[in-house]
Design a protein around this motif. Structure first.
Motif, PDB file in Angstrom:
ATOM      1  N   PHE A   1       0.838  -1.198   0.000  1.00 55.60           N
ATOM      2  CA  PHE A   1       0.000   0.000   0.000  1.00 55.60           C
ATOM      3  C   PHE A   1       0.877   1.253   0.000  1.00 55.60           C
ATOM      4  CE2 PHE A   1      -2.753  -3.305   1.629  1.00 55.60           C
ATOM      5  CZ  PHE A   1      -3.978  -3.018   1.046  1.00 55.60           C
TER       6      PHE A   1
ATOM      7  N   SER B   1      -8.278  -2.042   3.235  1.00 56.49           N
ATOM      8  CA  SER B   1      -7.336  -1.499   4.213  1.00 56.49           C
ATOM      9  C   SER B   1      -8.082  -0.554   5.144  1.00 56.49           C
ATOM     10  CB  SER B   1      -6.164  -0.774   3.539  1.00 56.49           C
ATOM     11  OG  SER B   1      -6.592   0.436   2.933  1.00 56.49           O
TER      12      SER B   1
ATOM     13  N   ARG C   1     -11.023   1.701   3.701  1.00 49.74           N
ATOM     14  CA  ARG C   1     -10.647   2.196   2.384  1.00 49.74           C
ATOM     15  C   ARG C   1     -10.721   1.106   1.321  1.00 49.74           C
ATOM     16  NH1 ARG C   1      -5.630   5.123   5.414  1.00 49.74           N
ATOM     17  NH2 ARG C   1      -6.609   7.155   5.750  1.00 49.74           N
TER      18      ARG C   1
ATOM     19  N   SER D   1      -9.045   0.308  -2.270  1.00 45.15           N
ATOM     20  CA  SER D   1      -8.045   0.718  -3.258  1.00 45.15           C
ATOM     21  C   SER D   1      -8.657   0.797  -4.653  1.00 45.15           C
ATOM     22  CB  SER D   1      -6.861  -0.254  -3.248  1.00 45.15           C
ATOM     23  OG  SER D   1      -7.272  -1.561  -3.598  1.00 45.15           O
TER      24      SER D   1
ATOM     25  N   ARG E   1     -10.167   4.399  -4.652  1.00 44.57           N
ATOM     26  CA  ARG E   1      -9.246   5.528  -4.499  1.00 44.57           C
ATOM     27  C   ARG E   1      -8.066   5.490  -5.460  1.00 44.57           C
ATOM     28  NH1 ARG E   1      -7.437   6.824   0.849  1.00 44.57           N
ATOM     29  NH2 ARG E   1      -9.682   6.910   1.185  1.00 44.57           N
ATOM     30  N   ASN E   2      -7.780   4.340  -6.049  1.00 44.96           N
ATOM     31  CA  ASN E   2      -6.733   4.312  -7.063  1.00 44.96           C
ATOM     32  C   ASN E   2      -7.091   5.173  -8.276  1.00 44.96           C
ATOM     33  OD1 ASN E   2      -5.166   2.594  -5.555  1.00 44.96           O
ATOM     34  ND2 ASN E   2      -5.575   0.767  -6.782  1.00 44.96           N
TER      35      ASN E   2
ATOM     36  N   GLY F   1      -3.983   3.618   1.784  1.00 45.72           N
ATOM     37  CA  GLY F   1      -4.854   2.672   1.096  1.00 45.72           C
ATOM     38  C   GLY F   1      -4.749   2.614  -0.408  1.00 45.72           C
ATOM     39  N   PHE F   2      -3.724   3.235  -1.002  1.00 43.29           N
ATOM     40  CA  PHE F   2      -3.548   3.174  -2.456  1.00 43.29           C
ATOM     41  C   PHE F   2      -2.682   1.973  -2.820  1.00 43.29           C
ATOM     42  CE2 PHE F   2      -4.010   7.661  -1.285  1.00 43.29           C
ATOM     43  CZ  PHE F   2      -5.092   8.026  -2.081  1.00 43.29           C
ATOM     44  N   THR F   3      -2.936   1.400  -3.999  1.00 39.50           N
ATOM     45  CA  THR F   3      -2.128   0.291  -4.494  1.00 39.50           C
ATOM     46  C   THR F   3      -1.761   0.563  -5.954  1.00 39.50           C
ATOM     47  OG1 THR F   3      -4.001  -1.018  -5.319  1.00 39.50           O
ATOM     48  CG2 THR F   3      -3.390  -1.308  -2.991  1.00 39.50           C
TER      49      THR F   3
END
Length: 341
Positions: free
Chosen positions: A3, A207, A301, A303, A306-307, A328-330
């Motif tokens: 993450f 996450s 979150r 991903s 929010r990605n 929480g980004f991937t």
């Protein structure tokens, strides 16, 4: 899965408590151009006050840049030095969960469940898509607060819960993430959010950030109007005895303009009861008038959501390495995780 943070974490949404203002800071020239006039209109009317604001911002930027290594350092110290008061509660057990919560969970596990079946078991607050239901037993809440107070009295280092709350505990630093918060999200909460918030990544919450916030006179007593860095938020009242400090909800961030206090929907905390809402739902907490309030907050979150668009800067995220769940980004979609529901 690795993450990441978004780079905007180091520049955006810096909260100036005295002026109830979130600002962006790229450099001093940009900051003065965008905010100096507004700050002066709000009482920052001398060069000395403005210099103090700039120093506050630079300090916060420095804290964020060092946050990852400071978090790792604190976790190591806490693991070595802290002796839990109630070590058993660091692992989630069904006996800690309220029977009503387990009933809702069992209904949501049915692959043929309909939204109306779940809604019949919830208290639906007047604010749109805000739901409340018991989460923890009163006995667990009492023991959990004892553990938090025990940690607060220790000499171990403690991180701030977030940029707006000065007092509380980051639960990943204390050791609650792996065996308590993660299974609570993955096994229980995601079943419920999948039904209630399918358009907000409710079925793919992969996450979280979890923390306890505390309010008492002489410390934090209220929380300014804001939105959360989450797709879905769970806010559970743990106690103690207090008056005031009710939550209030306005509009969604994307629709939020000037909102009069008469348009807010208000909610009183109830022991062990959780309030579930979308992270982008604008809300705040009115002043505490007596006693102490403890709440556990879980920013959940997705991903997959929010990605595509960072909820804090409203742009496609620029990924920055970090530890743990970060923000929480991937680097890609969590297809396998989503498919397990």
């Amino acid at each position: 899965m690795t993450f990441y943070n978004c780079a905007c974490y180091y520049t955006n949404n810096i909260f100036l408590e005295e002026y109830k203002l979130h600002v962006q800071f790229i450099d001093e020239e940009q900051f003065r151009q965008e905010y100096e006039q507004k700050l002066r209109e709000n009482g920052c009317d001398t060069n000395e006050k403005l210099d103090h604001v700039l120093q506050t911002i630079l300090s916060e930027v420095s804290r964020r840049k060092n946050a990852n290594k400071d978090l790792i350092r604190r976790k190591e110290i806490i693991k070595d030095l802290y002796k839990p008061c109630h070590p058993a509660i660091y692992t989630l057990k069904q006996q800690y969960l309220h029977p009503k919560f387990l009933e809702i969970w069992h209904v949501c596990k049915n692959p043929h469940v309909k939204l109306k079946d779940v809604m019949n078991l919830l208290s639906c607050e007047a604010a749109n898509q805000v739901y409340s239901f018991p989460v923890f037993t009163e006995e667990f809440c009492e023991v959990f607060i004892q553990e938090i107070e025990h940690f607060e009295k220790s000499e171990c280092p403690k991180g701030r819960p977030n940029t707006m709350n000065n007092y509380g505990v980051l639960l990943n630093e204390l050791g609650f993430d792996e065996d308590f918060i993660t299974p609570l999200r993955e096994i229980y909460l995601r079943r419920i959010t999948a039904i209630l918030y399918p358009d907000w990544g409710g079925d793919c919450l992969d996450s979280h950030k979890a923390f306890v916030v505390t309010y008492k006179l002489g410390h934090d007593i209220n929380l300014s109007y804001h939105y959360d860095n989450s797709e879905v938020t769970l806010n559970v009242a743990l106690g103690k005895q207090f008056t005031g400090s009710e939550l209030y909800f306005g509009d969604m961030k994307s629709n939020s303009g000037k909102v009069s206090t008469s348009e807010f929907t208000r909610y009183d905390h109830k022991l062990g009861v959780g309030l579930l809402h979308r992270g982008q739902h604008m809300h705040g907490a009115s002043p505490l008038t007596s006693g102490e309030r403890y709440n556990i907050i879980i920013w959940m979150r997705s991903s997959e959501i929010r990605n595509e668009l960072c909820p804090m800067c409203n742009k496609r995220p620029t990924l920055v390495p970090c530890s743990g769940f970060g923000d929480g980004f991937t680097t890609g979609k969590m297809v396998e995780l989503c498919a397990t529901l």
